[in-house]
Scaffold this active site. Structure first.
Site, PDB file in Angstrom:
ATOM      1  N   GLU A 232      70.515  64.804  58.424  1.00  0.00           N
ATOM      2  CA  GLU A 232      71.765  64.176  58.024  1.00  0.00           C
ATOM      3  C   GLU A 232      72.911  65.149  58.283  1.00  0.00           C
ATOM      4  O   GLU A 232      72.707  66.370  58.402  1.00  0.00           O
ATOM      5  CB  GLU A 232      71.739  63.762  56.555  1.00  0.00           C
ATOM      6  CG  GLU A 232      71.617  64.904  55.575  1.00  0.00           C
ATOM      7  CD  GLU A 232      71.493  64.422  54.131  1.00  0.00           C
ATOM      8  OE1 GLU A 232      71.012  63.279  53.922  1.00  0.00           O
ATOM      9  OE2 GLU A 232      71.868  65.189  53.235  1.00  0.00           O
ATOM     10  N   HIS A 274      74.216  62.846  49.262  1.00  0.00           N
ATOM     11  CA  HIS A 274      73.656  64.137  48.883  1.00  0.00           C
ATOM     12  C   HIS A 274      74.734  65.212  48.800  1.00  0.00           C
ATOM     13  O   HIS A 274      75.766  65.127  49.467  1.00  0.00           O
ATOM     14  CB  HIS A 274      72.598  64.568  49.896  1.00  0.00           C
ATOM     15  CG  HIS A 274      71.368  63.719  49.864  1.00  0.00           C
ATOM     16  ND1 HIS A 274      70.593  63.496  50.970  1.00  0.00           N
ATOM     17  CD2 HIS A 274      70.780  63.033  48.861  1.00  0.00           C
ATOM     18  CE1 HIS A 274      69.576  62.713  50.656  1.00  0.00           C
ATOM     19  NE2 HIS A 274      69.671  62.417  49.382  1.00  0.00           N
ATOM     20  N   LYS A 294      68.576  67.160  71.145  1.00  0.00           N
ATOM     21  CA  LYS A 294      68.204  66.557  72.440  1.00  0.00           C
ATOM     22  C   LYS A 294      68.197  67.613  73.544  1.00  0.00           C
ATOM     23  O   LYS A 294      67.288  67.655  74.389  1.00  0.00           O
ATOM     24  CB  LYS A 294      69.179  65.438  72.768  1.00  0.00           C
ATOM     25  CG  LYS A 294      68.774  64.606  73.982  1.00  0.00           C
ATOM     26  CD  LYS A 294      69.663  63.370  74.099  1.00  0.00           C
ATOM     27  CE  LYS A 294      69.161  62.465  75.220  1.00  0.00           C
ATOM     28  NZ  LYS A 294      69.975  61.213  75.313  1.00  0.00           N
ATOM     29  N   VAL A 299      63.065  64.358  71.306  1.00  0.00           N
ATOM     30  CA  VAL A 299      63.383  62.981  71.699  1.00  0.00           C
ATOM     31  C   VAL A 299      64.379  62.451  70.684  1.00  0.00           C
ATOM     32  O   VAL A 299      64.075  62.348  69.489  1.00  0.00           O
ATOM     33  CB  VAL A 299      62.114  62.099  71.713  1.00  0.00           C
ATOM     34  CG1 VAL A 299      62.480  60.657  72.052  1.00  0.00           C
ATOM     35  CG2 VAL A 299      61.100  62.654  72.697  1.00  0.00           C
ATOM     36  N   VAL A 300      65.583  62.121  71.126  1.00  0.00           N
ATOM     37  CA  VAL A 300      66.647  61.646  70.235  1.00  0.00           C
ATOM     38  C   VAL A 300      67.160  60.317  70.778  1.00  0.00           C
ATOM     39  O   VAL A 300      67.648  60.255  71.911  1.00  0.00           O
ATOM     40  CB  VAL A 300      67.800  62.669  70.149  1.00  0.00           C
ATOM     41  CG1 VAL A 300      68.896  62.142  69.216  1.00  0.00           C
ATOM     42  CG2 VAL A 300      67.291  64.021  69.669  1.00  0.00           C
ATOM     43  N   SER A 303      70.776  55.651  68.854  1.00  0.00           N
ATOM     44  CA  SER A 303      71.220  55.251  67.513  1.00  0.00           C
ATOM     45  C   SER A 303      69.998  55.168  66.608  1.00  0.00           C
ATOM     46  O   SER A 303      68.854  55.225  67.069  1.00  0.00           O
ATOM     47  CB  SER A 303      71.927  53.890  67.549  1.00  0.00           C
ATOM     48  OG  SER A 303      70.994  52.866  67.888  1.00  0.00           O
TER      49      SER A 303
END
Length: 609
Positions: A232, A274, A294, A299-300, A303
């Protein structure tokens, strides 16, 4: 740094600050995983003197030992190497540090949110120095599928089974969010053969262990074939994974996504859920982290919507290359439904064990026979009214409740020499507690002391209702060898009347609608006084006769109800309640006077063979 597994199918934990639901969920998880022993070794409840907590392991009810200190629990259960801390943020640091200092504890999970950052940093430093692992603070915990889970991780049992967590898969997963972890376990069950291990490190700015720490562990677990990471925005934790991939420390496929890309839509900096989810610049943004991951070789997807497809494509590639053999599904043993849950769902009917018709404590305030506490106080009810509600289940006229209160006051005590008071005094002087003193006195109440009210009422009622003349009544009992209940006194006599009896008679003749049973008792007294001057109507007989008049003339009872009151034995209860006041007084008096142990004098004993 700890590498490899944290948990196995034989891992056991110490659970701190008992919470029934998370503990039972852990045990249910153990059972569906096929564990032969529970994962909870014991519970530490601060301040407890010991004992057990009853819980279920499958169909079997078990007793989990409870201790008052972490040191004692760790000493008695040296095989337990996980400490699950459900303390509040106020005490989480002290209890966690104490657990970390136990040589047998290897992993500490801190559930509480709001732990001060300074305290967290101190715990992290200690854990790294001593080769231990902290999960949290502000975490739901973690799970190794088919082996062990922490507290509420993965939610309900239905969700656990749907996510295939009852048996190990091939994916190592790590995230900051506990809620998103639960969602991702579902995603992994759809896209792969399921989870092997999943950890939610917590959303604080300084987590006890990092995303990289757990990814590096997964690198050294042979059963983990691929790694899935959900990060995040905010902080630089994800860059530890980037560096590890670049350095070749992580060689297994990594599929990653960093949430928070929508932050760029806001004109000013945004604090997400958070504590650590706050972007402080481009490198801490979700876009910056996703790009770095990436570029490092992870592997990204484009979305979050493409995250599941990216995971599935990576998994399918491993299967196709022969590097991964999909885990076989395993049957799930059925868990019996909890009785409370089944009742709530209307699936079973359970008979009650106790029936109560005099009170109800389920609402906002307790009620006595339908009368609330507020009404009792605001309407100026007295003790007599409370007795009428709890004993007779109805409101009695004011003269009747006043009579009940008079009986309590007049019978509260009759000096230290009567048997009940004597027993309480002797017991108190023996150093016993108040309840023991009271009970020792109450146990003397019976046909010869204070327990004649019921018998007096029964005999007077039967004789009066049969229209027996007093002489016939008395002589009939004499032929049976029965003394007339309610008649006779060791001290009082015709010329030394019991003032209590006189006061009750005056009150009844003034306020009761009818005193026919009292009148009959007085006629019996007139006859017995012809035999002996001490055969007077005593307080037991007077109360018994007047209660008959109250039952018969108040209009509050049917004949059947009145007969039931006499038959059950309500009236002796009045003497018990009243005399308890005096017995307690005598016991406290002896303690206040610091009286020594009582020993009866020899000269007052007739020794005979």
């Amino acid at each position: 740094m700890v590498l490899g597994r944290l948990f196995t199918k034989t891992t056991t934990a110490i659970f701190y600050n008992y919470k029934e639901k998370p503990v039972q969920r852990m045990l249910d998880f153990d059972y569906v995983c096929g564990r032969t022993t529970p994962s909870i070794a014991c519970v530490v409840q601060p301040g407890s003197t010991g004992g057990f907590q009853k819980l279920f392991f499958g169909k079997t009810e078990i007793a989990i030992p409870v201790y008052g200190s972490i040191e004692e629990a760790a000493r008695k259960h040296p095989q337990a190497d996980v400490f699950i801390n459900y303390a509040s943020f106020r005490s989480a640091t002290d209890s966690s540090m104490e657990a970390l200092k136990q040589t047998t504890i290897r992993t500490v999970a801190i559930i509480a949110e709001g732990v001060p950052e300074r305290d967290t940093k101190a715990m992290i430093a200690y854990a790294r120095t001593h080769n231990k692992v902290i999960i949290g603070p502000a975490t739901v915990g973690g799970v190794q599928a088919g082996a062990f889970k922490i507290g509420d991780t993965a939610g309900t049992l239905d969700n656990i089974i749907a996510c295939k967590l009852h048996r190990p898969g091939s994916v190592g997963f790590v995230s900051k969010s506990g809620g998103m972890s639960n969602e991702m376990y579902n995603v992994l069950a759809r896209a792969t053969d399921g989870l092997f291990e999943g950890i939610a490190i917590g959303g604080d700015t300084f987590p006890g262990s990092t995303l990289a720490d757990h990814c590096l562990r997964y690198e050294h677990i042979p059963e983990v074939k691929m790694i899935v990471l959900l990060g995040e925005l905010g902080g630089r934790d994800e860059y530890g994974v980037v560096e590890a991939i670049k350095a070749g420390a992580i060689t297994k496929p990594v599929v990653a996504w960093v949430s928070g890309t929508c932050a760029t839509l806001f004109k000013s900096e945004v604090q997400f859920g958070h504590a650590g989810a706050r972007s402080g610049g481009d490198e801490e943004s979700a876009q910056g982290k996703n790009a770095a991951l990436k570029a490092a070789g992870a592997v990204v997807p484009e979305s979050y919507e493409g995250f599941e497809a990216a995971i599935k494509a990576t998994y399918d590639g491993l299967v196709a290359s022969g590097k991964l053999v999909p885990a076989a599904d395993q049957p799930v043993p059925p868990i019996p439904q909890d009785l409370a849950s089944a009742v709530a769902q209307g699936k079973v009917r359970v008979p009650t064990h106790i029936v109560s018709s005099i009170c109800d404590d389920r609402g906002e305030e307790p009620t006595y026979a339908g009368v609330s506490m507020s009404e009792l106080i605001e309407s100026d009810y007295g003790v007599g009214d409370v007795i009428s509600l709890l004993w007779f289940k109805r409101k009695l006229p004011k003269y009747a409740t006043k009579f009940i209160e008079m009986c309590v006051m007049l019978c509260a005590d009759h000096g230290p020499c009567v048997s009940g008071a004597h027993n309480s005094i002797v017991t108190s002087r023996a150093g016993k507690d108040l309840v023991s003193c009271l009970v020792s006195g109450l146990l003397t109440i019976g046909p010869r002391f204070g327990g004649a009210i019921d018998d007096a009422a029964r005999y007077f009622k039967e004789a009066h209702d049969k229209a027996l003349e007093p002489a016939a009544f008395v002589e009939g009992l004499k032929r049976k060898g029965i003394r007339v209940p309610g008649i006779g006194h060791r001290i009082k006599s015709k010329d030394n009347r019991d003032k209590r009896v006189e006061l009750l008679q005056v009150y009844a003749r003034k306020f009761f609608p009818s005193t026919r049973y009292l009148d009959y008792a007085v006629r019996v007294e007139e006859y017995t006084l012809q035999k002996s001057s001490n055969l007077v109507l005593n307080v037991d007989g007077c109360i018994g006769a007047l209660f008959l008049d109250l039952l018969a003339s108040s209009g509050a009872f049917t004949k059947k109800e009145a007969d039931e009151v006499v038959e059950i034995g309500y009236l002796n209860a009045l003497f018990v309640v009243a005399r308890s006041i005096g017995l307690i007084g005598h016991a406290l008096d002896q303690k206040r006077l610091q009286q020594p142990l009582y020993r009866h004098p020899w000269e007052d004993v007739l020794y005979t063979s």
